[in-house]
Enzyme design. Sequence first.
Site, PDB file in Angstrom:
ATOM      1  N   TYR A   1       0.824  -1.218   0.000  1.00 23.78           N
ATOM      2  CA  TYR A   1       0.000   0.000   0.000  1.00 23.78           C
ATOM      3  C   TYR A   1       0.860   1.273   0.000  1.00 23.78           C
ATOM      4  O   TYR A   1       0.325   2.372  -0.139  1.00 23.78           O
ATOM      5  CB  TYR A   1      -0.940   0.040   1.214  1.00 23.78           C
ATOM      6  CG  TYR A   1      -1.920  -1.107   1.323  1.00 23.78           C
ATOM      7  CD1 TYR A   1      -2.106  -2.012   0.277  1.00 23.78           C
ATOM      8  CD2 TYR A   1      -2.673  -1.295   2.480  1.00 23.78           C
ATOM      9  CE1 TYR A   1      -2.993  -3.073   0.399  1.00 23.78           C
ATOM     10  CE2 TYR A   1      -3.573  -2.346   2.596  1.00 23.78           C
ATOM     11  CZ  TYR A   1      -3.712  -3.233   1.560  1.00 23.78           C
ATOM     12  OH  TYR A   1      -4.599  -4.272   1.686  1.00 23.78           O
TER      13      TYR A   1
ATOM     14  N   HIS B   1       0.364 -11.730   1.685  1.00 24.00           N
ATOM     15  CA  HIS B   1      -0.682 -10.940   1.026  1.00 24.00           C
ATOM     16  C   HIS B   1      -1.380 -11.722  -0.097  1.00 24.00           C
ATOM     17  O   HIS B   1      -2.598 -11.626  -0.256  1.00 24.00           O
ATOM     18  CB  HIS B   1      -0.052  -9.649   0.481  1.00 24.00           C
ATOM     19  CG  HIS B   1      -1.006  -8.522   0.298  1.00 24.00           C
ATOM     20  ND1 HIS B   1      -0.619  -7.206   0.403  1.00 24.00           N
ATOM     21  CD2 HIS B   1      -2.326  -8.486   0.003  1.00 24.00           C
ATOM     22  CE1 HIS B   1      -1.673  -6.417   0.185  1.00 24.00           C
ATOM     23  NE2 HIS B   1      -2.708  -7.179  -0.057  1.00 24.00           N
TER      24      HIS B   1
HETATM   25  P1  NAP Z   1     -14.446  -1.035   0.873  1.00 23.07           P
HETATM   26  O1  NAP Z   1     -13.972  -0.886   2.257  1.00 23.07           O
HETATM   27  O2  NAP Z   1     -15.531  -2.015   0.578  1.00 23.07           O
HETATM   28  O3  NAP Z   1     -14.937   0.364   0.280  1.00 23.07           O
HETATM   29  C1  NAP Z   1     -14.224   1.549   0.466  1.00 23.07           C
HETATM   30  C2  NAP Z   1     -15.029   2.675  -0.179  1.00 23.07           C
HETATM   31  O4  NAP Z   1     -16.274   2.828   0.538  1.00 23.07           O
HETATM   32  C3  NAP Z   1     -14.333   4.011  -0.135  1.00 23.07           C
HETATM   33  O5  NAP Z   1     -14.577   4.656  -1.359  1.00 23.07           O
HETATM   34  C4  NAP Z   1     -15.021   4.762   1.001  1.00 23.07           C
HETATM   35  O6  NAP Z   1     -15.042   6.140   0.764  1.00 23.07           O
HETATM   36  C5  NAP Z   1     -16.415   4.200   0.939  1.00 23.07           C
HETATM   37  N1  NAP Z   1     -17.081   4.201   2.248  1.00 23.07           N
HETATM   38  C6  NAP Z   1     -16.545   3.829   3.443  1.00 23.07           C
HETATM   39  N2  NAP Z   1     -17.455   3.955   4.428  1.00 23.07           N
HETATM   40  C7  NAP Z   1     -18.585   4.410   3.859  1.00 23.07           C
HETATM   41  C8  NAP Z   1     -19.871   4.745   4.372  1.00 23.07           C
HETATM   42  N3  NAP Z   1     -20.169   4.605   5.677  1.00 23.07           N
HETATM   43  N4  NAP Z   1     -20.821   5.197   3.495  1.00 23.07           N
HETATM   44  C9  NAP Z   1     -20.540   5.329   2.175  1.00 23.07           C
HETATM   45  N5  NAP Z   1     -19.328   5.029   1.633  1.00 23.07           N
HETATM   46  C10 NAP Z   1     -18.355   4.569   2.465  1.00 23.07           C
HETATM   47  O7  NAP Z   1     -13.244  -1.420  -0.121  1.00 23.07           O
HETATM   48  P2  NAP Z   1     -11.646  -1.551  -0.044  1.00 23.07           P
HETATM   49  O8  NAP Z   1     -11.024  -0.248   0.230  1.00 23.07           O
HETATM   50  O9  NAP Z   1     -11.256  -2.314  -1.237  1.00 23.07           O
HETATM   51  O10 NAP Z   1     -11.392  -2.549   1.193  1.00 23.07           O
HETATM   52  C11 NAP Z   1     -11.140  -2.132   2.504  1.00 23.07           C
HETATM   53  C12 NAP Z   1      -9.740  -2.494   2.958  1.00 23.07           C
HETATM   54  O11 NAP Z   1      -9.488  -3.889   2.790  1.00 23.07           O
HETATM   55  C13 NAP Z   1      -8.614  -1.813   2.174  1.00 23.07           C
HETATM   56  O12 NAP Z   1      -8.449  -0.483   2.564  1.00 23.07           O
HETATM   57  C14 NAP Z   1      -7.460  -2.695   2.532  1.00 23.07           C
HETATM   58  O13 NAP Z   1      -6.951  -2.361   3.826  1.00 23.07           O
HETATM   59  C15 NAP Z   1      -8.096  -4.079   2.565  1.00 23.07           C
HETATM   60  N6  NAP Z   1      -7.919  -4.848   1.311  1.00 23.07           N
HETATM   61  C16 NAP Z   1      -7.146  -5.969   1.333  1.00 23.07           C
HETATM   62  C17 NAP Z   1      -6.939  -6.694   0.169  1.00 23.07           C
HETATM   63  C18 NAP Z   1      -6.071  -7.922   0.205  1.00 23.07           C
HETATM   64  O14 NAP Z   1      -5.681  -8.409  -0.867  1.00 23.07           O
HETATM   65  N7  NAP Z   1      -5.759  -8.469   1.357  1.00 23.07           N
HETATM   66  C19 NAP Z   1      -7.536  -6.298  -1.030  1.00 23.07           C
HETATM   67  C20 NAP Z   1      -8.350  -5.163  -1.037  1.00 23.07           C
HETATM   68  C21 NAP Z   1      -8.532  -4.454   0.152  1.00 23.07           C
HETATM   69  P3  NAP Z   1     -14.352   7.233   1.748  1.00 23.07           P
HETATM   70  O15 NAP Z   1     -12.942   6.839   1.923  1.00 23.07           O
HETATM   71  O16 NAP Z   1     -14.553   8.492   1.028  1.00 23.07           O
HETATM   72  O17 NAP Z   1     -15.112   7.147   3.054  1.00 23.07           O
END
Ligand code: NAP
Length: 274
Positions: free
Chosen positions: A48, A106
Amino acid sequence: MHRLTTSNGLNMPALGLGTWPMLGTECTQAVQQALDLGYRHIDTATAYNNEAAVGEALRTSSVPREQIHLTTKVWHDRLAPSALRQSFDDSLRALQTDYVDLFYLHWPTPDMDLGRTLDALAELHQQGKARAIGVANFPLGLLRQAIEQHGAPLSAIQVEYHVLLGQQPLLHYARQHDLVLTAYTPLARGRAAEQAVIVDIARKHGVLPSQVALKWLLDQEAVAAIPKAAGRANQLANLQSANVPLDAEDRRQIAALPKNQRVVNPDFAPDWDA
Ligand code: NAP
């Protein structure tokens, strides 16, 4: 927020803050703000490029380090034992800490030496530098190999999981083997909250659709979730999803949604059915 524990050293609040794709000052401020709001679980990774920004937030926060659950991950080009150890040390330096609470592989690769990689991971665990260890993006067959052939003392599997993607076989196996399943992309990057069923349930309880999607995960045994949110309002809403009272009829309706909508599927992803 309830906590999830395992016999192999995990002790983690069920809701954490995802930090990808935040960078630099934006990331530092988002993590500081989350800690101020009451988050005690932060998810980062070397890939990241924000570990230093997370470390800066930890250093400047008034919350003591030992009250924060910190997760990081090693990228798939660093899985040979010496490279993995080097990557781990680089992570500690960037995060300005001398241990992490959970350290993940990862992504798997087809040519990795699974036994040697898991041994290197287990060594960090034995040394106490990684309080718990886990794997991310492992399909069930590979997780079984890790546990049953190699005896890896794993505590967690991190995979994509939300109202539009099922993980029942992996979840069943995780529970049987004292692992926590951490749901990444738990809001399906906004798609979960667009579902009419989710909107209706949210209206019924006077809450936000995103809170319904998160509470559906948090209500499940041995499931954690790490939504990413940069701003205060969304961070707070996600933390408060713990208070949403979903009932059996809500769960029945959510169960009937399609469960094959995968958001994260890079070209190096494994065969998810392997
Ligand atoms: P997510 O958490 O499903 O979605 C994030 C999005 O949702 C952002 O655009 C955020 O916008 C928005 N959001 C958050 N809270 C909200 C709410 N209460 N109402 C409306 N919109 C909201 O997707 P993600 O970022 O892919 O996944 C989360 C985390 O999982 C990542 O940050 C990472 O740490 C981890 N991850 C791990 C892997 C892996 O391979 N292990 C892969 C992908 C992700 P704002 O920021 O503007 O609030």
